[in-house]
Motif scaffolding. Structure first.
Motif, PDB file in Angstrom:
ATOM      1  N   THR A 171      -4.687  -1.638  11.009  1.00 13.37           N
ATOM      2  CA  THR A 171      -5.029  -0.220  11.085  1.00 13.37           C
ATOM      3  C   THR A 171      -5.906   0.019  12.308  1.00 13.37           C
ATOM      4  N   ARG A 194       0.838  -1.205   0.000  1.00 15.72           N
ATOM      5  CA  ARG A 194       0.000   0.000   0.000  1.00 15.72           C
ATOM      6  C   ARG A 194       0.874   1.257   0.000  1.00 15.72           C
ATOM      7  N   HIS A 195       2.048   1.150   0.666  1.00 19.24           N
ATOM      8  CA  HIS A 195       2.973   2.286   0.641  1.00 19.24           C
ATOM      9  C   HIS A 195       3.590   2.432  -0.737  1.00 19.24           C
ATOM     10  N   GLN A 225      -3.963   6.043  13.501  1.00 21.00           N
ATOM     11  CA  GLN A 225      -4.142   7.489  13.494  1.00 21.00           C
ATOM     12  C   GLN A 225      -4.843   7.896  14.779  1.00 21.00           C
ATOM     13  N   ILE A 245      -8.080   3.126  14.196  1.00 24.83           N
ATOM     14  CA  ILE A 245      -8.573   4.507  14.130  1.00 24.83           C
ATOM     15  C   ILE A 245      -9.037   4.912  15.531  1.00 24.83           C
ATOM     16  N   GLU A 274      -8.483   9.160   4.693  1.00 20.83           N
ATOM     17  CA  GLU A 274      -8.293  10.109   3.588  1.00 20.83           C
ATOM     18  C   GLU A 274      -9.148   9.789   2.359  1.00 20.83           C
ATOM     19  N   HIS A 303      -0.372   2.538  10.189  1.00 17.48           N
ATOM     20  CA  HIS A 303      -1.487   3.374   9.745  1.00 17.48           C
ATOM     21  C   HIS A 303      -2.317   3.883  10.913  1.00 17.48           C
ATOM     22  N   THR A 347     -15.464   5.362  12.921  1.00 17.74           N
ATOM     23  CA  THR A 347     -14.625   5.724  11.761  1.00 17.74           C
ATOM     24  C   THR A 347     -15.459   6.392  10.682  1.00 17.74           C
ATOM     25  N   GLN A 366      -8.477  -0.088  -2.831  1.00 14.80           N
ATOM     26  CA  GLN A 366      -8.297  -0.758  -1.548  1.00 14.80           C
ATOM     27  C   GLN A 366      -9.607  -1.202  -0.938  1.00 14.80           C
ATOM     28  N   ASN A 396      -4.480   6.739   3.300  1.00 12.56           N
ATOM     29  CA  ASN A 396      -4.930   6.077   4.516  1.00 12.56           C
ATOM     30  C   ASN A 396      -6.456   6.060   4.559  1.00 12.56           C
ATOM     31  N   LEU A 397      -6.968   5.196   5.433  1.00 10.31           N
ATOM     32  CA  LEU A 397      -8.415   5.002   5.539  1.00 10.31           C
ATOM     33  C   LEU A 397      -9.157   6.326   5.720  1.00 10.31           C
TER      34      LEU A 397
END
Ligand SMILES: [Zn+2]
Length: 264
Positions: free
Chosen positions: A177, A4-5, A233, A179, A14, A231, A35, A166, A11-12
């Protein structure tokens, strides 16, 4: 090295358009309400696709299952209003019905090609010990449909190809990930409780406590694993008790012939 990078995927939090495919009318709230509410703050376009009608989701006996279907439809729309859901699409398969994964793929490909999201979200069908066939079938079919939506020659009868970069799975045993949903945790609980036919009963004190403990645990584990959860956040808002939601976010390329996806 995370693919993914390499692909420089956002990111989720975004993404600007997301389709959340749920087996039952309340799964998106349980898995991802916090989320999704944050995504709405980020002006993300949110589509809910509800695959089954939820006619068997009750501890009370309804004389007519259609009555429960109607109640659950209203609950879903009210919960969606709390989260800022843009649109609802119903597939109307019978809850626990004998439909197959194959039956779901073309309708989902059609929806994905119409809406053109940059992320699809659903339940993780690869969660060990998951016994509910609706969750397994919907999770698998959503992943497959997301993969085929971009295919140039498949499902030509249901629209033009759209590549989805994704996919995010909630209800996962292999999260990568986390959140931080602390500012909206109470909104999440409110959205879940909006499904009164499922939660407004004597079990709610216990169930709500479980959701709270699970969200706190997911936050703490996510923070402890920041090194391996790149990831993750978080937000700084002065709140003391903190809550998280976890996801397995994969590039679509990881859904086929990609043995390392489990470690992604
Ligand atoms: Zn469900």
């Amino acid at each position: 090295m995370n693919i993914r990078h390499v692909l420089q995927l956002p990111n989720l939090l975004e993404v600007k358009s997301i389709i959340c495919v749920q087996p039952h009318p309340d799964d998106n709230e349980v898995g991802a309400a916090g989320t999704l509410r944050i995504l709405k703050d980020h002006h993300c376009d949110i589509t809910f696709v509800t695959v089954t009608d939820g006619r068997h989701g009750t501890s009370a006996v309804f004389q007519n299952p259609e009555e429960l279907v109607s109640i659950r439809r209203k609950e879903r729309i009210r919960a969606g209003e709390l989260l800022g859901v843009t649109r609802h699409i119903e597939c109307n398969f019978a809850d626990g019905g004998n439909y197959t994964e194959q039956d779901l793929i073309a309708p989902l490909v059609h929806i994905f090609r119409e809406i053109k999201p940059d992320m699809v979200m659903t339940i993780d069908p690869w969660m060990p010990y998951e016994a509910h066939p609706d969750h397994v079938k919907v999770g698998h079919a959503t992943a497959t449909a997301a993969m085929f939506a971009g295919n140039l020659t498949m499902f030509q009868e249901v629209g033009h190809p759209h590549s989805i970069p994704q996919i995010a799975f909630y209800g996962t045993s292999y999260p990568n990930t986390m959140i931080d949903i602390t500012p909206y945790f109470e909104t999440k609980m409110q959205a879940i409780y909006t499904h009164e036919s499922q939660f407004a009963n004597e079990d709610w004190p216990l169930i709500s406590q479980f959701f709270r403990m699970q969200a706190a645990e997911q936050y703490n584990k996510g923070i402890q694993s920041m090194e391996t959860l790149p990831h993750a956040q978080t937000v700084q808002d002065g709140l003391v008790d903190r809550y998280g939601e976890v996801f397995k976010v994969l590039a679509l390329r990881e859904l086929h012939f990609f043995p390392n996806a489990i470690n992604s």
